[in-house]
Motif scaffolding. Structure first.
Motif, PDB file in Angstrom:
ATOM      1  N   LYS A  70       0.831  -1.211   0.000  1.00 32.96           N
ATOM      2  CA  LYS A  70       0.000   0.000   0.000  1.00 32.96           C
ATOM      3  C   LYS A  70       0.866   1.262   0.000  1.00 32.96           C
ATOM      4  O   LYS A  70       0.631   2.198  -0.768  1.00 32.96           O
ATOM      5  CB  LYS A  70      -0.927  -0.009   1.224  1.00 32.96           C
ATOM      6  CG  LYS A  70      -1.877   1.180   1.298  1.00 32.96           C
ATOM      7  CD  LYS A  70      -2.835   1.037   2.459  1.00 32.96           C
ATOM      8  CE  LYS A  70      -2.500   2.029   3.530  1.00 32.96           C
ATOM      9  NZ  LYS A  70      -3.427   2.050   4.645  1.00 32.96           N
ATOM     10  N   GLY A  71       1.886   1.271   0.835  1.00 36.19           N
ATOM     11  CA  GLY A  71       2.794   2.415   0.886  1.00 36.19           C
ATOM     12  C   GLY A  71       3.551   2.594  -0.409  1.00 36.19           C
ATOM     13  O   GLY A  71       3.692   3.708  -0.908  1.00 36.19           O
ATOM     14  N   GLU A  73       2.581   1.672  -3.358  1.00 30.90           N
ATOM     15  CA  GLU A  73       1.626   2.154  -4.364  1.00 30.90           C
ATOM     16  C   GLU A  73       1.405   3.657  -4.234  1.00 30.90           C
ATOM     17  O   GLU A  73       1.391   4.382  -5.232  1.00 30.90           O
ATOM     18  CB  GLU A  73       0.295   1.411  -4.204  1.00 30.90           C
ATOM     19  CG  GLU A  73      -0.774   1.828  -5.176  1.00 30.90           C
ATOM     20  CD  GLU A  73      -2.107   1.136  -4.911  1.00 30.90           C
ATOM     21  OE1 GLU A  73      -3.135   1.723  -5.265  1.00 30.90           O
ATOM     22  OE2 GLU A  73      -2.119   0.030  -4.338  1.00 30.90           O
ATOM     23  N   GLN A  74       1.244   4.148  -3.021  1.00 33.27           N
ATOM     24  CA  GLN A  74       1.022   5.582  -2.815  1.00 33.27           C
ATOM     25  C   GLN A  74       2.275   6.390  -3.169  1.00 33.27           C
ATOM     26  O   GLN A  74       2.180   7.432  -3.814  1.00 33.27           O
ATOM     27  CB  GLN A  74       0.603   5.866  -1.371  1.00 33.27           C
ATOM     28  CG  GLN A  74      -0.719   5.249  -0.959  1.00 33.27           C
ATOM     29  CD  GLN A  74      -1.859   5.590  -1.898  1.00 33.27           C
ATOM     30  OE1 GLN A  74      -2.011   6.725  -2.333  1.00 33.27           O
ATOM     31  NE2 GLN A  74      -2.666   4.595  -2.227  1.00 33.27           N
ATOM     32  N   LYS A  77       3.004   7.119  -6.828  1.00 33.11           N
ATOM     33  CA  LYS A  77       2.237   8.222  -7.415  1.00 33.11           C
ATOM     34  C   LYS A  77       3.062   9.513  -7.438  1.00 33.11           C
ATOM     35  O   LYS A  77       2.769  10.428  -8.203  1.00 33.11           O
ATOM     36  CB  LYS A  77       0.940   8.447  -6.637  1.00 33.11           C
ATOM     37  CG  LYS A  77      -0.054   7.305  -6.780  1.00 33.11           C
ATOM     38  CD  LYS A  77      -1.278   7.521  -5.926  1.00 33.11           C
ATOM     39  CE  LYS A  77      -2.241   6.353  -6.055  1.00 33.11           C
ATOM     40  NZ  LYS A  77      -3.414   6.495  -5.183  1.00 33.11           N
ATOM     41  N   ALA A 151      -5.565  12.933  -0.216  1.00 35.39           N
ATOM     42  CA  ALA A 151      -6.135  11.594  -0.003  1.00 35.39           C
ATOM     43  C   ALA A 151      -5.050  10.526  -0.120  1.00 35.39           C
ATOM     44  O   ALA A 151      -4.994   9.590   0.688  1.00 35.39           O
ATOM     45  CB  ALA A 151      -7.257  11.331  -0.995  1.00 35.39           C
ATOM     46  N   ALA A 152      -4.176  10.657  -1.118  1.00 37.88           N
ATOM     47  CA  ALA A 152      -3.106   9.668  -1.314  1.00 37.88           C
ATOM     48  C   ALA A 152      -2.161   9.640  -0.121  1.00 37.88           C
ATOM     49  O   ALA A 152      -1.823   8.571   0.394  1.00 37.88           O
ATOM     50  CB  ALA A 152      -2.337   9.971  -2.604  1.00 37.88           C
ATOM     51  N   GLY A 154      -2.878  10.787   2.823  1.00 42.61           N
ATOM     52  CA  GLY A 154      -3.685  10.390   3.982  1.00 42.61           C
ATOM     53  C   GLY A 154      -3.642   8.886   4.199  1.00 42.61           C
ATOM     54  O   GLY A 154      -3.691   8.416   5.341  1.00 42.61           O
ATOM     55  N   GLU A 155      -3.535   8.119   3.114  1.00 42.78           N
ATOM     56  CA  GLU A 155      -3.398   6.658   3.203  1.00 42.78           C
ATOM     57  C   GLU A 155      -2.138   6.264   3.962  1.00 42.78           C
ATOM     58  O   GLU A 155      -2.040   5.165   4.490  1.00 42.78           O
ATOM     59  CB  GLU A 155      -3.379   6.028   1.808  1.00 42.78           C
ATOM     60  CG  GLU A 155      -4.676   6.142   1.039  1.00 42.78           C
ATOM     61  CD  GLU A 155      -5.743   5.207   1.577  1.00 42.78           C
ATOM     62  OE1 GLU A 155      -5.410   4.073   1.957  1.00 42.78           O
ATOM     63  OE2 GLU A 155      -6.910   5.629   1.624  1.00 42.78           O
ATOM     64  N   LEU A 156      -1.168   7.158   3.992  1.00 37.71           N
ATOM     65  CA  LEU A 156       0.093   6.906   4.686  1.00 37.71           C
ATOM     66  C   LEU A 156       0.128   7.579   6.059  1.00 37.71           C
ATOM     67  O   LEU A 156       1.154   7.586   6.723  1.00 37.71           O
ATOM     68  CB  LEU A 156       1.266   7.426   3.838  1.00 37.71           C
ATOM     69  CG  LEU A 156       1.397   6.858   2.433  1.00 37.71           C
ATOM     70  CD1 LEU A 156       2.514   7.559   1.676  1.00 37.71           C
ATOM     71  CD2 LEU A 156       1.632   5.361   2.479  1.00 37.71           C
ATOM     72  N   THR A 159      -1.431  13.797   6.951  1.00 32.74           N
ATOM     73  CA  THR A 159      -2.613  14.643   6.769  1.00 32.74           C
ATOM     74  C   THR A 159      -2.300  16.136   6.838  1.00 32.74           C
ATOM     75  O   THR A 159      -3.191  16.951   6.645  1.00 32.74           O
ATOM     76  CB  THR A 159      -3.656  14.291   7.840  1.00 32.74           C
ATOM     77  OG1 THR A 159      -3.040  14.426   9.131  1.00 32.74           O
ATOM     78  CG2 THR A 159      -4.169  12.861   7.669  1.00 32.74           C
TER      79      THR A 159
END
Length: 190
Positions: A70-71, A73-74, A77, A151-152, A154-156, A159
């Motif tokens: 997940k990290g 992938e973010q 970006k 948002a991207a 924020g997944e990590l 914020t």
């Protein structure tokens, strides 16, 4: 006519002679690792624990312990593919600099002639804010980051600009890359 003795007639095997010659050449120096205690095992995944700082710096970003799929992938970006990419990420560096200097800011005490500004780092709407105020803003307040990044990131758990400055994986990457610049591949001391 007398002939010179051949290797076969003298009992000397040509391959044996070459083997002995190879054995008498000085062995390639191996790096001396015994006695060294330093490691970054808790900052890198298991497969990277025995690698050099230089190797880890060039490794995929997920070599940092805790950056999973997940990290990765973010971070992709933002074109962050390697540990060094994360260490050199300009938005982390800007956030970090703001966070370091914010406690040194004196509220309401800006000198009338002060030329200080970070306009090239901030969106126009936030250029006149104090460093402390900037820390509370979302990452998209940094110039060059669009609204979708909130948002991207924020997944990590990022914020705010303050949270970006505190991103431990970027700190680890930065420290690994800094120490890589001082690593001696042959363990020499200079």
């Amino acid at each position: 006519l007398a002939q010179a003795p051949s290797a076969f007639s003298t009992g000397i095997d040509r391959n044996n002679t070459l083997h002995r010659a190879a054995m008498t050449e000085p062995a390639e120096k191996k790096a001396r690792t015994e006695g060294y205690a330093l490691n970054v095992n808790a900052a890198v995944d298991k497969e990277w624990e025995a690698k050099s700082f230089l190797e880890i710096a060039a490794a995929p970003v997920e070599a940092i312990q805790g950056i999973g799929p997940k990290g990765k992938e973010q971070l992709e970006k933002f074109k962050i593919m390697t540990v060094r990419d994360l260490a050199d990420w300009k938005y982390f560096k800007v956030a970090q600099a703001i966070a370091i200097l914010a406690p040194k800011e004196t509220a309401g005490e800006r000198h009338a002639e002060t030329q200080l500004n970070i306009n090239k780092a901030m969106d126009k709407a936030h250029e006149t804010k104090s460093l402390t105020e900037i820390l509370a803003l979302p990452p998209s307040a940094l110039q060059g980051l669009a609204g979708w990044v909130d948002a991207a990131l924020g997944e990590l758990g990022i914020t705010s600009i303050s949270k970006l400055a505190e991103y431990k994986y970027a700190h680890w990457a930065q420290s690994i890359c800094t120490l890589a610049d001082y690593e001696a591949a042959d363990f020499s001391s200079k």
